[in-house]
Design a protein around this motif. Structure first.
Motif, PDB file in Angstrom:
ATOM      1  N   CYS A   1       0.861  -1.187   0.000  1.00  8.86           N
ATOM      2  CA  CYS A   1       0.000   0.000   0.000  1.00  8.86           C
ATOM      3  C   CYS A   1       0.895   1.234   0.000  1.00  8.86           C
ATOM      4  O   CYS A   1       1.866   1.282   0.764  1.00  8.86           O
ATOM      5  CB  CYS A   1      -0.893  -0.003   1.241  1.00  8.86           C
ATOM      6  N   TYR A   2       0.594   2.198  -0.845  1.00  4.93           N
ATOM      7  CA  TYR A   2       1.344   3.445  -0.763  1.00  4.93           C
ATOM      8  C   TYR A   2       1.270   3.983   0.656  1.00  4.93           C
ATOM      9  O   TYR A   2       0.232   3.874   1.331  1.00  4.93           O
ATOM     10  CB  TYR A   2       0.778   4.484  -1.725  1.00  4.93           C
ATOM     11  N   HIS A   3       2.342   4.594   1.106  1.00  2.17           N
ATOM     12  CA  HIS A   3       2.382   5.139   2.454  1.00  2.17           C
ATOM     13  C   HIS A   3       1.375   6.281   2.575  1.00  2.17           C
ATOM     14  O   HIS A   3       1.109   7.007   1.613  1.00  2.17           O
ATOM     15  CB  HIS A   3       3.790   5.647   2.790  1.00  2.17           C
ATOM     16  N   VAL A   4       0.833   6.445   3.782  1.00  2.00           N
ATOM     17  CA  VAL A   4      -0.188   7.468   4.030  1.00  2.00           C
ATOM     18  C   VAL A   4       0.446   8.827   4.314  1.00  2.00           C
ATOM     19  O   VAL A   4      -0.116   9.638   5.058  1.00  2.00           O
ATOM     20  CB  VAL A   4      -1.120   7.056   5.187  1.00  2.00           C
ATOM     21  N   SER A   5       1.578   9.089   3.711  1.00  2.00           N
ATOM     22  CA  SER A   5       2.257  10.374   3.881  1.00  2.00           C
ATOM     23  C   SER A   5       1.524  11.469   3.123  1.00  2.00           C
ATOM     24  O   SER A   5       0.767  11.210   2.181  1.00  2.00           O
ATOM     25  CB  SER A   5       3.697  10.290   3.362  1.00  2.00           C
ATOM     26  N   GLN A   6       1.784  12.719   3.519  1.00  2.00           N
ATOM     27  CA  GLN A   6       1.162  13.846   2.828  1.00  2.00           C
ATOM     28  C   GLN A   6       1.575  13.902   1.360  1.00  2.00           C
ATOM     29  O   GLN A   6       0.797  14.328   0.509  1.00  2.00           O
ATOM     30  CB  GLN A   6       1.533  15.154   3.523  1.00  2.00           C
TER      31      GLN A   6
ATOM     32  N   THR B   1      -5.653   7.654  -2.522  1.00  2.00           N
ATOM     33  CA  THR B   1      -6.974   8.192  -2.217  1.00  2.00           C
ATOM     34  C   THR B   1      -7.648   7.358  -1.135  1.00  2.00           C
ATOM     35  O   THR B   1      -7.266   6.204  -0.888  1.00  2.00           O
ATOM     36  CB  THR B   1      -7.860   8.186  -3.466  1.00  2.00           C
ATOM     37  N   PRO B   2      -8.677   7.910  -0.476  1.00  2.00           N
ATOM     38  CA  PRO B   2      -9.420   7.105   0.498  1.00  2.00           C
ATOM     39  C   PRO B   2      -9.965   5.815  -0.104  1.00  2.00           C
ATOM     40  O   PRO B   2      -9.950   4.765   0.555  1.00  2.00           O
ATOM     41  CB  PRO B   2     -10.542   8.047   0.934  1.00  2.00           C
ATOM     42  N   GLN B   3     -10.425   5.858  -1.329  1.00  3.85           N
ATOM     43  CA  GLN B   3     -10.941   4.646  -1.959  1.00  3.85           C
ATOM     44  C   GLN B   3      -9.859   3.584  -2.108  1.00  3.85           C
ATOM     45  O   GLN B   3     -10.099   2.392  -1.876  1.00  3.85           O
ATOM     46  CB  GLN B   3     -11.525   4.969  -3.331  1.00  3.85           C
ATOM     47  N   MET B   4      -8.651   4.023  -2.466  1.00  6.38           N
ATOM     48  CA  MET B   4      -7.556   3.068  -2.603  1.00  6.38           C
ATOM     49  C   MET B   4      -7.217   2.419  -1.261  1.00  6.38           C
ATOM     50  O   MET B   4      -6.943   1.215  -1.191  1.00  6.38           O
ATOM     51  CB  MET B   4      -6.331   3.772  -3.188  1.00  6.38           C
ATOM     52  N   LEU B   5      -7.227   3.210  -0.192  1.00  9.95           N
ATOM     53  CA  LEU B   5      -6.993   2.646   1.143  1.00  9.95           C
ATOM     54  C   LEU B   5      -8.105   1.680   1.527  1.00  9.95           C
ATOM     55  O   LEU B   5      -7.845   0.599   2.080  1.00  9.95           O
ATOM     56  CB  LEU B   5      -6.908   3.771   2.172  1.00  9.95           C
ATOM     57  N   ASP B   6      -9.337   2.058   1.251  1.00  8.85           N
ATOM     58  CA  ASP B   6     -10.466   1.185   1.576  1.00  8.85           C
ATOM     59  C   ASP B   6     -10.345  -0.157   0.876  1.00  8.85           C
ATOM     60  O   ASP B   6     -10.643  -1.214   1.456  1.00  8.85           O
ATOM     61  CB  ASP B   6     -11.785   1.860   1.191  1.00  8.85           C
ATOM     62  N   GLU B   7      -9.889  -0.134  -0.359  1.00  8.09           N
ATOM     63  CA  GLU B   7      -9.737  -1.384  -1.112  1.00  8.09           C
ATOM     64  C   GLU B   7      -8.671  -2.281  -0.476  1.00  8.09           C
ATOM     65  O   GLU B   7      -8.842  -3.495  -0.397  1.00  8.09           O
ATOM     66  CB  GLU B   7      -9.388  -1.072  -2.566  1.00  8.09           C
ATOM     67  N   VAL B   8      -7.575  -1.672  -0.012  1.00  6.36           N
ATOM     68  CA  VAL B   8      -6.515  -2.454   0.630  1.00  6.36           C
ATOM     69  C   VAL B   8      -7.029  -3.100   1.912  1.00  6.36           C
ATOM     70  O   VAL B   8      -6.813  -4.295   2.153  1.00  6.36           O
ATOM     71  CB  VAL B   8      -5.288  -1.575   0.925  1.00  6.36           C
ATOM     72  N   PHE B   9      -7.744  -2.337   2.744  1.00  6.67           N
ATOM     73  CA  PHE B   9      -8.197  -2.900   4.011  1.00  6.67           C
ATOM     74  C   PHE B   9      -9.355  -3.879   3.826  1.00  6.67           C
ATOM     75  O   PHE B   9      -9.494  -4.826   4.610  1.00  6.67           O
ATOM     76  CB  PHE B   9      -8.536  -1.786   4.992  1.00  6.67           C
ATOM     77  N   THR B  10     -10.151  -3.696   2.794  1.00  5.04           N
ATOM     78  CA  THR B  10     -11.160  -4.706   2.472  1.00  5.04           C
ATOM     79  C   THR B  10     -10.494  -6.019   2.106  1.00  5.04           C
ATOM     80  O   THR B  10     -10.899  -7.096   2.560  1.00  5.04           O
ATOM     81  CB  THR B  10     -12.043  -4.224   1.307  1.00  5.04           C
ATOM     82  N   ARG B  11      -9.436  -5.926   1.299  1.00  4.37           N
ATOM     83  CA  ARG B  11      -8.701  -7.133   0.924  1.00  4.37           C
ATOM     84  C   ARG B  11      -8.020  -7.752   2.141  1.00  4.37           C
ATOM     85  O   ARG B  11      -8.020  -8.983   2.314  1.00  4.37           O
ATOM     86  CB  ARG B  11      -7.663  -6.783  -0.144  1.00  4.37           C
ATOM     87  N   ALA B  12      -7.425  -6.933   2.998  1.00  2.00           N
ATOM     88  CA  ALA B  12      -6.769  -7.462   4.195  1.00  2.00           C
ATOM     89  C   ALA B  12      -7.760  -8.205   5.081  1.00  2.00           C
ATOM     90  O   ALA B  12      -7.445  -9.287   5.610  1.00  2.00           O
ATOM     91  CB  ALA B  12      -6.105  -6.325   4.967  1.00  2.00           C
ATOM     92  N   LYS B  13      -8.928  -7.662   5.257  1.00  2.00           N
ATOM     93  CA  LYS B  13      -9.953  -8.337   6.069  1.00  2.00           C
ATOM     94  C   LYS B  13     -10.351  -9.661   5.447  1.00  2.00           C
ATOM     95  O   LYS B  13     -10.559 -10.662   6.157  1.00  2.00           O
ATOM     96  CB  LYS B  13     -11.161  -7.425   6.245  1.00  2.00           C
ATOM     97  N   GLN B  14     -10.479  -9.706   4.130  1.00  2.00           N
ATOM     98  CA  GLN B  14     -10.828 -10.954   3.466  1.00  2.00           C
ATOM     99  C   GLN B  14      -9.765 -12.017   3.680  1.00  2.00           C
ATOM    100  O   GLN B  14     -10.072 -13.174   4.022  1.00  2.00           O
ATOM    101  CB  GLN B  14     -11.023 -10.699   1.968  1.00  2.00           C
ATOM    102  N   VAL B  15      -8.509 -11.642   3.492  1.00  2.00           N
ATOM    103  CA  VAL B  15      -7.397 -12.579   3.670  1.00  2.00           C
ATOM    104  C   VAL B  15      -7.338 -13.073   5.124  1.00  2.00           C
ATOM    105  O   VAL B  15      -7.107 -14.257   5.385  1.00  2.00           O
ATOM    106  CB  VAL B  15      -6.059 -11.927   3.276  1.00  2.00           C
ATOM    107  N   ALA B  16      -7.582 -12.149   6.073  1.00  2.00           N
ATOM    108  CA  ALA B  16      -7.463 -12.486   7.492  1.00  2.00           C
ATOM    109  C   ALA B  16      -8.688 -13.186   8.049  1.00  2.00           C
ATOM    110  O   ALA B  16      -8.660 -13.675   9.180  1.00  2.00           O
ATOM    111  CB  ALA B  16      -7.200 -11.202   8.286  1.00  2.00           C
ATOM    112  N   GLY B  17      -9.770 -13.209   7.293  1.00  2.00           N
ATOM    113  CA  GLY B  17     -11.001 -13.817   7.792  1.00  2.00           C
ATOM    114  C   GLY B  17     -11.677 -12.988   8.866  1.00  2.00           C
ATOM    115  O   GLY B  17     -12.293 -13.520   9.787  1.00  2.00           O
ATOM    116  N   VAL B  18     -11.578 -11.645   8.730  1.00  2.00           N
ATOM    117  CA  VAL B  18     -12.196 -10.713   9.674  1.00  2.00           C
ATOM    118  C   VAL B  18     -13.479 -10.184   9.059  1.00  2.00           C
ATOM    119  O   VAL B  18     -13.456  -9.656   7.933  1.00  2.00           O
ATOM    120  CB  VAL B  18     -11.236  -9.554  10.018  1.00  2.00           C
TER     121      VAL B  18
END
Length: 246
Positions: free
Chosen positions: A214-219, A228-245
């Protein structure tokens, strides 16, 4: 608590850490990298004008989150006037504003802001830590500082190993820090050549956590629209899927 003042003392103290609270306390007593110690303490003395009435933490910054984390977020290092000021990773700076807002949207944080250690923030199924625990000048640790600090990262990963399923690497530095940790903690030889970092990069092995880039959340990334927020949301959606959360 004994202070760690050499790379050998860091490695020995990290190995002895019985649990995450013990490790966090040991990290706070690290003085092994003279350049980083001088910088973090100088920043804590001089302060930024907006925070001149606050007492800075001015020490290494431990991880944050639960001991049974299924998702780990690996960053570069604390910010000089963020974690180095507040004593909590990604807390009190604009990078943290973006990260915790995304974690809240994902249902992994109970609130969208992270302002101070006592603000009531809690994480769900997640732990956040950095490859280097002290704020570095120009946000650029040296290779030697990275390697001296590595035992803290490796022991933290070892302590959450039973439940950890996925690591989100924020930026190329964190992505590169993962491969030595893979060998040190899991005894798995890193792939050769190393997988290239990129936003959305995904690596998986056998009986080890999967890794998401994931690109760093730096300014520099969030203010320019590179992240973008959407790009971050996509990463964490994928992380939750992989982790079974859920």
């Amino acid at each position: 608590m004994a202070e760690a003042r050499t790379a050998e003392e860091v490695a020995a103290r990290a190995r002895r850490a019985a649990d995450l609270p013990d490790l966090d306390g040991a990290i706070g007593g690290c003085f092994a990298c003279p350049r980083l110690v001088a910088w973090r303490e100088e920043v804590a003395r001089t302060k930024r004008a907006a925070f001149r009435d606050q007492e800075y933490w001015g020490r290494p910054v431990p991880g944050l989150g639960v001991s049974d984390a299924r998702i780990a977020i690996l960053g570069l290092a604390p910010a000089a006037h963020g974690g180095n000021r507040t004593g909590r990773i990604f807390t009190g700076d604009r990078s943290g504003d973006v990260l915790f807002a995304a974690l809240h949207r994902a249902g992994l944080a109970n609130q969208p802001t992270s302002l101070a250690r006592d603000d009531g923030l809690t994480l769900r199924a997640t732990r956040i830590f950095s490859a280097v625990r002290c704020a570095p000048p120009d946000n650029k640790p040296t290779p030697g500082e990275r390697d001296t600090c590595a035992p803290w990262l490796h022991r933290e990963l070892d302590l959450i190993r039973p439940t950890l399923r996925v690591v989100v690497a924020l930026g190329a530095f964190a992505w590169a820090a993962w491969w030595p940790a893979l060998h040190a903690v899991y005894g798995v030889r890193p792939p050769s050549p190393r997988p290239a970092f990129g936003h959305g990069a995904h690596w998986s092995g056998t009986a080890v956590p999967e890794v998401l880039g994931c690109y760093h959340v730096s300014q520099q990334n969030t203010f320019t629209g590179r992240l973008t927020p959407q790009m971050l949301d996509e990463v964490f959606t994928r992380a939750k899927q992989v982790a079974g959360v859920d």
